[in-house]
Design an enzyme around this catalytic site. Sequence first.
Site, short mmCIF file in Angstrom:
data_model
loop_
_atom_site.label_atom_id
_atom_site.label_comp_id
_atom_site.label_asym_id
_atom_site.label_seq_id
_atom_site.Cartn_x
_atom_site.Cartn_y
_atom_site.Cartn_z
N HIS A 163 33.01 10.33 -15.13
CA HIS A 163 33.44 10.16 -13.90
C HIS A 163 33.60 9.00 -13.51
O HIS A 163 33.61 8.09 -14.25
CB HIS A 163 32.15 10.82 -13.07
CG HIS A 163 30.70 10.27 -13.50
ND1 HIS A 163 30.26 8.85 -13.22
CD2 HIS A 163 29.70 10.73 -14.03
CE1 HIS A 163 29.46 8.86 -13.52
NE2 HIS A 163 28.80 9.79 -14.33
N HIS A 168 31.43 5.83 -14.63
CA HIS A 168 31.77 5.36 -16.08
C HIS A 168 32.93 4.40 -15.92
O HIS A 168 33.15 3.47 -16.62
CB HIS A 168 32.17 6.55 -17.25
CG HIS A 168 31.03 7.59 -17.35
ND1 HIS A 168 30.98 8.80 -17.04
CD2 HIS A 168 29.82 7.11 -18.10
CE1 HIS A 168 29.93 9.32 -17.46
NE2 HIS A 168 28.98 8.44 -17.92
N GLY A 216 24.80 1.43 -16.73
CA GLY A 216 24.71 1.53 -15.20
C GLY A 216 22.97 1.35 -14.92
O GLY A 216 22.05 1.93 -15.78
N GLU A 217 22.95 1.06 -13.56
CA GLU A 217 21.65 0.77 -13.01
C GLU A 217 21.05 2.19 -12.56
O GLU A 217 19.66 2.28 -12.06
CB GLU A 217 21.70 -0.29 -12.02
CG GLU A 217 21.89 -1.50 -12.43
CD GLU A 217 21.55 -2.69 -11.40
OE1 GLU A 217 22.06 -2.42 -10.23
OE2 GLU A 217 21.36 -3.93 -11.76
N ASP A 277 20.37 4.62 -14.51
CA ASP A 277 19.26 4.62 -15.87
C ASP A 277 18.68 3.36 -15.81
O ASP A 277 18.99 2.66 -16.96
CB ASP A 277 19.99 5.24 -16.75
CG ASP A 277 20.72 6.56 -16.76
OD1 ASP A 277 20.10 7.39 -16.69
OD2 ASP A 277 22.10 6.73 -16.74
N GLN A 318 16.15 2.85 -18.60
CA GLN A 318 16.99 2.82 -19.82
C GLN A 318 17.60 1.33 -20.18
O GLN A 318 17.33 0.74 -21.22
CB GLN A 318 18.12 3.71 -19.90
CG GLN A 318 19.17 3.41 -20.80
CD GLN A 318 20.31 4.60 -21.16
OE1 GLN A 318 20.14 5.62 -21.60
NE2 GLN A 318 21.46 4.35 -20.29
N SER A 333 26.73 11.41 -11.76
CA SER A 333 26.05 11.61 -12.94
C SER A 333 26.94 12.86 -13.62
O SER A 333 27.22 13.44 -13.00
CB SER A 333 24.70 12.01 -12.78
OG SER A 333 24.02 12.76 -14.00
#
Length: 279
Positions: free
Chosen positions: A34, A37, A147-148, A150, A153, A185
Amino acid sequence: MTVTETISETSAFAREARQNGRTIGFVPTMGALHEGHLTLVRRARKENDLVVVSIFVNPIQFNNPDDLKKYPRTLEKDLEMLKGAGCDLAFCPSVEEMYPDNHRKSYDFGDLARVMEGEFRPGHFDGVATVVQRLFEITHPHRAYFGEKDYQQLQIIRALVRNEHIDTEIVPCPISREDDGLARSSRNERLTPAMRKAAPYIHMVLEEARSLAANHTAPQIVNFVKAKFSDHPHLKLEYFTIAGGNTLQAVEGRISPGDYGFIAVFAGEIRLIDNIRLI
Ligand code: PAF
């Protein structure tokens, strides 16, 4: 754009790029791409000579088999999007290619991995770290983009790079949101129309929590957020935690600069996460 399925072709590409003095920016994904990304890919495009993207739905990071089975897979469309965003190589391996020995490493990330996603998704971060370390070995990137959304992660990957002495710079990228505030997401695709309509409420409540941060304590804000979800018809709160942005450990009293609110919510069977910096 080159599309590879094997580790040998992909690492040969990376080796040759490095031998020619070219920098590699890497964006690991699980596909179902999406705009969020693509923002990472475009940033990698700007900051590096070559951009490598992996598309691999990593089975060992799913603790719920149904979630793995239903994870959206849209490879043809993903490759078209990557071409348009300036990706040089898309690495799309099979599970057998990535895990010939069915191997999941076990890591010690200390308290970072014991809270929030680590608590509610046992084994998840070992699965993420295993695949990311393997992908880094294959693509040997100068920079890797995460990406923030996650956020936990991201902190785990930073710890991985530190602990394992990996010479890749980790580049954090802000959360990409839909116009109504919902964090982008791949799982959003699976929301029913009613759930999709309800889901921006998550970000709205996080914004309200932020507006309270200057003159309320962490427990007061946690109670406020819990109450906001207590009788919601579509959204079920799994956790809301206020924690330090570096330590990820829960804040018990006043909120300090750099503290975040972290949330996980079920919209039907779809689990959504989001976060916000409070001060
Ligand atoms: O954030 C994701 O999409 C995944 O966790 C990642 C980093 C691609 C590893 O499978």
